[in-house]
Design a protein around this motif. Sequence first.
Motif, PDB file in Angstrom:
ATOM      1  N   PRO A  67      -8.235 -25.638 -53.322  1.00  0.00           N
ATOM      2  CA  PRO A  67      -8.357 -26.515 -52.148  1.00  0.00           C
ATOM      3  C   PRO A  67      -7.126 -27.391 -51.900  1.00  0.00           C
ATOM      4  CG  PRO A  67      -9.800 -27.269 -53.912  1.00  0.00           C
ATOM      5  CD  PRO A  67      -9.242 -25.942 -54.332  1.00  0.00           C
ATOM      6  N   ALA A  68      -6.414 -27.776 -52.941  1.00  0.00           N
ATOM      7  CA  ALA A  68      -5.222 -28.611 -52.747  1.00  0.00           C
ATOM      8  C   ALA A  68      -4.153 -27.830 -51.975  1.00  0.00           C
ATOM      9  CB  ALA A  68      -4.676 -29.078 -54.091  1.00  0.00           C
ATOM     10  N   LEU A  69      -3.917 -26.589 -52.362  1.00  0.00           N
ATOM     11  CA  LEU A  69      -2.940 -25.760 -51.653  1.00  0.00           C
ATOM     12  C   LEU A  69      -3.403 -25.490 -50.231  1.00  0.00           C
ATOM     13  CD1 LEU A  69      -0.403 -24.014 -51.516  1.00  0.00           C
ATOM     14  CD2 LEU A  69      -1.707 -22.154 -52.574  1.00  0.00           C
ATOM     15  N   TYR A  70      -4.680 -25.182 -50.074  1.00  0.00           N
ATOM     16  CA  TYR A  70      -5.234 -24.931 -48.737  1.00  0.00           C
ATOM     17  C   TYR A  70      -5.016 -26.139 -47.829  1.00  0.00           C
ATOM     18  CZ  TYR A  70      -8.588 -24.170 -44.997  1.00  0.00           C
ATOM     19  OH  TYR A  70      -9.172 -24.039 -43.761  1.00  0.00           O
ATOM     20  N   ASN A  71      -5.359 -27.322 -48.316  1.00  0.00           N
ATOM     21  CA  ASN A  71      -5.204 -28.535 -47.510  1.00  0.00           C
ATOM     22  C   ASN A  71      -3.744 -28.839 -47.216  1.00  0.00           C
ATOM     23  OD1 ASN A  71      -7.916 -29.131 -47.103  1.00  0.00           O
ATOM     24  ND2 ASN A  71      -8.074 -30.143 -49.095  1.00  0.00           N
ATOM     25  N   ALA A  72      -2.877 -28.619 -48.190  1.00  0.00           N
ATOM     26  CA  ALA A  72      -1.446 -28.863 -47.966  1.00  0.00           C
ATOM     27  C   ALA A  72      -0.912 -27.940 -46.870  1.00  0.00           C
ATOM     28  CB  ALA A  72      -0.674 -28.660 -49.263  1.00  0.00           C
ATOM     29  N   LEU A  73      -1.275 -26.665 -46.927  1.00  0.00           N
ATOM     30  CA  LEU A  73      -0.827 -25.725 -45.893  1.00  0.00           C
ATOM     31  C   LEU A  73      -1.433 -26.070 -44.535  1.00  0.00           C
ATOM     32  CD1 LEU A  73      -1.088 -22.389 -47.911  1.00  0.00           C
ATOM     33  CD2 LEU A  73       1.011 -23.407 -47.004  1.00  0.00           C
ATOM     34  N   LEU A  74      -2.692 -26.450 -44.532  1.00  0.00           N
ATOM     35  CA  LEU A  74      -3.374 -26.795 -43.286  1.00  0.00           C
ATOM     36  C   LEU A  74      -2.746 -28.031 -42.640  1.00  0.00           C
ATOM     37  CD1 LEU A  74      -5.755 -26.157 -41.389  1.00  0.00           C
ATOM     38  CD2 LEU A  74      -7.154 -27.660 -42.817  1.00  0.00           C
ATOM     39  N   LYS A 122      -9.710 -21.749 -49.948  1.00  0.00           N
ATOM     40  CA  LYS A 122     -10.685 -22.816 -49.688  1.00  0.00           C
ATOM     41  C   LYS A 122     -11.575 -23.070 -50.894  1.00  0.00           C
ATOM     42  CE  LYS A 122     -12.276 -23.415 -45.158  1.00  0.00           C
ATOM     43  NZ  LYS A 122     -13.108 -22.964 -44.031  1.00  0.00           N
ATOM     44  N   GLU A 123     -12.009 -21.988 -51.543  1.00  0.00           N
ATOM     45  CA  GLU A 123     -12.961 -22.118 -52.641  1.00  0.00           C
ATOM     46  C   GLU A 123     -12.311 -22.429 -53.981  1.00  0.00           C
ATOM     47  OE1 GLU A 123     -15.176 -18.474 -52.588  1.00  0.00           O
ATOM     48  OE2 GLU A 123     -16.088 -18.922 -50.646  1.00  0.00           O
ATOM     49  N   ARG A 170      -9.560 -13.042 -46.168  1.00  0.00           N
ATOM     50  CA  ARG A 170     -10.044 -13.045 -47.560  1.00  0.00           C
ATOM     51  C   ARG A 170      -9.259 -14.041 -48.402  1.00  0.00           C
ATOM     52  NH1 ARG A 170     -10.959  -6.887 -49.382  1.00  0.00           N
ATOM     53  NH2 ARG A 170     -11.947  -7.924 -51.135  1.00  0.00           N
ATOM     54  N   HIS A 171      -7.942 -14.099 -48.190  1.00  0.00           N
ATOM     55  CA  HIS A 171      -7.118 -15.036 -48.950  1.00  0.00           C
ATOM     56  C   HIS A 171      -7.439 -16.478 -48.546  1.00  0.00           C
ATOM     57  CE1 HIS A 171      -3.892 -16.140 -51.594  1.00  0.00           C
ATOM     58  NE2 HIS A 171      -3.281 -16.812 -50.625  1.00  0.00           N
ATOM     59  N   LYS A 172      -7.690 -16.688 -47.277  1.00  0.00           N
ATOM     60  CA  LYS A 172      -8.066 -18.024 -46.809  1.00  0.00           C
ATOM     61  C   LYS A 172      -9.340 -18.496 -47.495  1.00  0.00           C
ATOM     62  CE  LYS A 172      -9.316 -20.520 -42.598  1.00  0.00           C
ATOM     63  NZ  LYS A 172      -9.519 -20.374 -41.134  1.00  0.00           N
ATOM     64  N   ARG A 173     -10.342 -17.623 -47.561  1.00  0.00           N
ATOM     65  CA  ARG A 173     -11.596 -17.971 -48.232  1.00  0.00           C
ATOM     66  C   ARG A 173     -11.350 -18.285 -49.705  1.00  0.00           C
ATOM     67  NH1 ARG A 173     -15.225 -13.893 -46.534  1.00  0.00           N
ATOM     68  NH2 ARG A 173     -13.815 -12.602 -47.681  1.00  0.00           N
TER      69      ARG A 173
END
Length: 92
Positions: free
Chosen positions: A18-25, A14-15, A8-11
């Motif tokens: 996105p900057a934090l999501y991409n940095a972690l990824l 992503k939505e 749920r947190h991942k979703r």
Amino acid sequence: PIGLWGQRHKRYLKENRPALYNALLLSGKLNAYLAGIDQQAQELMDTIIQQMAEAQEITETMKATDQMAWIGKMNNIRVSAMEAVDKELIYV
């Protein structure tokens, strides 16, 4: 493995972040981060459920004597605890 709370947190990331999501990824830390969130959320959920059940005096005796009332009260507690975890950890 990443459980329900981590997914749920991942979703959310992503939505909405996105900057934090991409940095972690890109740094390779996304799975560890999500696993940590999942563990924290599950511990918080368990704690809240236990505290609310104690506050409302929901016991094993009640479970044995009036199962339907026990199920209804525990379902209400579970929903309230999920909302609290969402606000505290998942959607922030």
